[in-house]
Design an enzyme around this catalytic site. Structure first.
Site, PDB file in Angstrom:
ATOM      1  N   GLU A 149       0.814  -1.220   0.000  1.00 21.57           N
ATOM      2  CA  GLU A 149       0.000   0.000   0.000  1.00 21.57           C
ATOM      3  C   GLU A 149       0.846   1.268   0.000  1.00 21.57           C
ATOM      4  O   GLU A 149       0.554   2.215  -0.726  1.00 21.57           O
ATOM      5  CB  GLU A 149      -0.935   0.030   1.221  1.00 21.57           C
ATOM      6  CG  GLU A 149      -1.702   1.346   1.282  1.00 21.57           C
ATOM      7  CD  GLU A 149      -2.792   1.414   2.333  1.00 21.57           C
ATOM      8  OE1 GLU A 149      -2.838   0.556   3.234  1.00 21.57           O
ATOM      9  OE2 GLU A 149      -3.611   2.345   2.228  1.00 21.57           O
ATOM     10  N   ASP A 169      -0.505  -5.190   3.010  1.00 17.50           N
ATOM     11  CA  ASP A 169      -0.903  -3.979   3.727  1.00 17.50           C
ATOM     12  C   ASP A 169      -0.181  -3.990   5.072  1.00 17.50           C
ATOM     13  O   ASP A 169      -0.434  -4.859   5.905  1.00 17.50           O
ATOM     14  CB  ASP A 169      -2.421  -3.930   3.935  1.00 17.50           C
ATOM     15  CG  ASP A 169      -2.858  -2.559   4.431  1.00 17.50           C
ATOM     16  OD1 ASP A 169      -2.000  -1.805   4.922  1.00 17.50           O
ATOM     17  OD2 ASP A 169      -4.055  -2.248   4.321  1.00 17.50           O
ATOM     18  N   ILE A 201      -0.273  -2.006   7.689  1.00 19.16           N
ATOM     19  CA  ILE A 201      -1.267  -1.908   8.772  1.00 19.16           C
ATOM     20  C   ILE A 201      -2.632  -1.760   8.108  1.00 19.16           C
ATOM     21  O   ILE A 201      -2.892  -0.758   7.425  1.00 19.16           O
ATOM     22  CB  ILE A 201      -1.032  -0.692   9.697  1.00 19.16           C
ATOM     23  CG1 ILE A 201       0.363  -0.746  10.326  1.00 19.16           C
ATOM     24  CG2 ILE A 201      -2.102  -0.666  10.793  1.00 19.16           C
ATOM     25  CD1 ILE A 201       0.650   0.423  11.281  1.00 19.16           C
ATOM     26  N   ASP A 202      -3.462  -2.745   8.272  1.00 14.74           N
ATOM     27  CA  ASP A 202      -4.838  -2.595   7.807  1.00 14.74           C
ATOM     28  C   ASP A 202      -5.671  -2.269   9.043  1.00 14.74           C
ATOM     29  O   ASP A 202      -5.674  -3.026  10.017  1.00 14.74           O
ATOM     30  CB  ASP A 202      -5.347  -3.868   7.123  1.00 14.74           C
ATOM     31  CG  ASP A 202      -6.692  -3.604   6.471  1.00 14.74           C
ATOM     32  OD1 ASP A 202      -6.832  -2.569   5.787  1.00 14.74           O
ATOM     33  OD2 ASP A 202      -7.621  -4.407   6.666  1.00 14.74           O
ATOM     34  N   THR A 211      -5.606   1.358   9.897  1.00 17.23           N
ATOM     35  CA  THR A 211      -4.754   2.448  10.407  1.00 17.23           C
ATOM     36  C   THR A 211      -5.548   3.401  11.304  1.00 17.23           C
ATOM     37  O   THR A 211      -5.028   3.905  12.305  1.00 17.23           O
ATOM     38  CB  THR A 211      -4.125   3.209   9.226  1.00 17.23           C
ATOM     39  OG1 THR A 211      -3.354   2.282   8.473  1.00 17.23           O
ATOM     40  CG2 THR A 211      -3.214   4.320   9.688  1.00 17.23           C
ATOM     41  N   ASP A 214      -5.880  -4.837   0.668  1.00 12.60           N
ATOM     42  CA  ASP A 214      -6.861  -4.984   1.751  1.00 12.60           C
ATOM     43  C   ASP A 214      -7.489  -6.376   1.743  1.00 12.60           C
ATOM     44  O   ASP A 214      -7.974  -6.837   2.775  1.00 12.60           O
ATOM     45  CB  ASP A 214      -7.986  -3.950   1.596  1.00 12.60           C
ATOM     46  CG  ASP A 214      -7.501  -2.512   1.745  1.00 12.60           C
ATOM     47  OD1 ASP A 214      -6.787  -2.239   2.715  1.00 12.60           O
ATOM     48  OD2 ASP A 214      -7.847  -1.671   0.884  1.00 12.60           O
TER      49      ASP A 214
HETATM   50  C1  IPD Z   1      -8.796   0.526   5.121  1.00 13.93           C
HETATM   51  C2  IPD Z   1      -9.520  -0.397   6.029  1.00 13.93           C
HETATM   52  C3  IPD Z   1     -10.980  -0.013   6.062  1.00 13.93           C
HETATM   53  C4  IPD Z   1     -11.597  -0.075   4.691  1.00 13.93           C
HETATM   54  C5  IPD Z   1     -10.815   0.759   3.697  1.00 13.93           C
HETATM   55  C6  IPD Z   1      -9.353   0.378   3.734  1.00 13.93           C
HETATM   56  P1  IPD Z   1      -6.285   1.026   5.840  1.00 13.93           P
HETATM   57  O1  IPD Z   1      -7.429   0.203   5.057  1.00 13.93           O
HETATM   58  O2  IPD Z   1      -9.399  -1.724   5.603  1.00 13.93           O
HETATM   59  O3  IPD Z   1     -11.707  -0.911   6.844  1.00 13.93           O
HETATM   60  O4  IPD Z   1     -12.890   0.463   4.770  1.00 13.93           O
HETATM   61  O5  IPD Z   1     -11.342   0.490   2.419  1.00 13.93           O
HETATM   62  O6  IPD Z   1      -8.642   1.233   2.871  1.00 13.93           O
HETATM   63  O7  IPD Z   1      -6.353   2.438   5.356  1.00 13.93           O
HETATM   64  O8  IPD Z   1      -6.582   0.934   7.285  1.00 13.93           O
HETATM   65  O9  IPD Z   1      -5.075   0.318   5.410  1.00 13.93           O
HETATM   66 CA    CA Z   2      -2.985   0.254   5.339  1.00 15.47          CA
END
Ligand code: IPD
Ligand code: CA
Length: 305
Positions: A71, A89, A91-92, A94, A243
């Protein structure tokens, strides 16, 4: 695919996930620099970037010929090819991370032929590791790492958590995950909010009257919950391959399916950016997808991939 040692790659990903998890736990998000990308809800921190740098360096030394899509280093126009590709990713979740809400994870996927082949997702706050290798089942392991017994004595359970998952019923029996995303205007936002309203509304007013809606704040953890069977469905538009890649591998091994978030396409691409995930069940998957697509109706989410 046949010449890849998927078990060895999986084991490497688990080690990297634990190392990254330690880094995430060591960061105090209230003390680190937080920036935004598209808008105030699209957050990135120093830790996201540092974790991706660590993962990328570990994986490129171990598998120098594999492609890498992460990402934080993604550039518009980058394509996922059929070659083995790590899709990461760092950190998913964030937003959860910066708020100290303990639902964030590192999500490490391997795609081969543009299909998820391995998934490793680690929530360090709960020491909860989700893993899957194509054709070899999906697992959740809790508590292995915090005891210094990496892969040893944690509680390892096969997914779905039920050995005898119930058939899927109509939407009015389902617990559904959706996310607000970070794009809060325009046509896609209109489609999403209309679908949220229709999903929840009473039958008397034309709604589907789902049990309720949850938003974990992490696409990867939503997919893991569907794989576990603690959520029935997860619908989102706007997320990216990083994701969903690892979570998709885990869900597929737990008997679940991923179809397009827009009606009609049963075989979405990994970078299709709109997804409907359905838990494993002996029957009812197709029917609930059709019912969900009926709720989406004429609305269409449109995202560039
Ligand atoms: C997000 C999370 C969030 C989802 C977004 C993602 P991030 O990723 O997974 O739940 O709704 O579409 O972009 O920004 O925390 O890596
Ligand atoms: Ca992320």
């Amino acid at each position: 695919m046949t010449d890849l040692n998927l078990q060895e790659i999986h084991d490497t990903l688990v080690k990297v996930a634990h190392e990254a998890g330690r880094m995430i736990l060591a960061a105090n998000p209230t003390d680190i620099a937080t920036g935004t990308k598209l808008n105030s809800a699209d957050i990135v921190t120093e830790t996201d970037k540092a974790v991706e740098a660590l993962v990328s360096s570990r994986l490129s030394s171990a598998y120098p010929t594999f492609a890498f899509v992460g990402e934080e280093t993604y550039q518009p126009g980058m394509r996922i090819t059929p070659s083995p590709t790590f899709i990461v990713d760092p950190i998913d979740g964030t937003t959860n991370f910066v708020h100290g809400f303990p639902e964030a994870c590192i999500s490490l996927g391997l795609a081969v032929d543009r299909r998820p082949a391995i998934g490793v997702i680690y929530n360090p706050y709960q020491d909860l590791l989700y893993t899957a290798i194509r054709g070899r089942g999906a697992f959740a392991t809790q508590g292995a790492f915090s005891w210094g017994l990496d892969g040893g004595k944690g509680r390892r359970r096969q997914l779905p958590l039920s050995r005898n998952p119930a058939p899927l019923g109509a939407l009015d029996t389902c617990l559904v995950a959706t996310e607000w995303g970070n794009s809060r205007d325009g046509d896609n936002y209109a489609v999403k909010t209309e679908v949220f309203k229709r999903l929840c509304a009473s039958k008397e007013t034309g709604g589907a009257m789902v049990h309720s809606i949850r938003s974990m704040g992490s696409a990867a953890l939503n997919l893991c919950a569907v794989a576990a069977g603690t959520l029935d469905l997860y619908w989102e538009g706007g997320c990216w391959a990083w994701d969903v890649c690892a979570g998709w591998a885990i869900l597929a091994e737990a008997g679940g399916i991923v179809v397009d978030g827009n009606p009609g396409n049963w075989n979405p691409e990994i970078d299709g950016r709109k997804y409907l995930a359905v838990r494993g069940a002996p029957s009812g998957q197709k029917e609930v997808v059709q019912e969900f697509w009926g709720v989406v109706g004429d609305g269409r989410m449109v995202y560039e991939s």
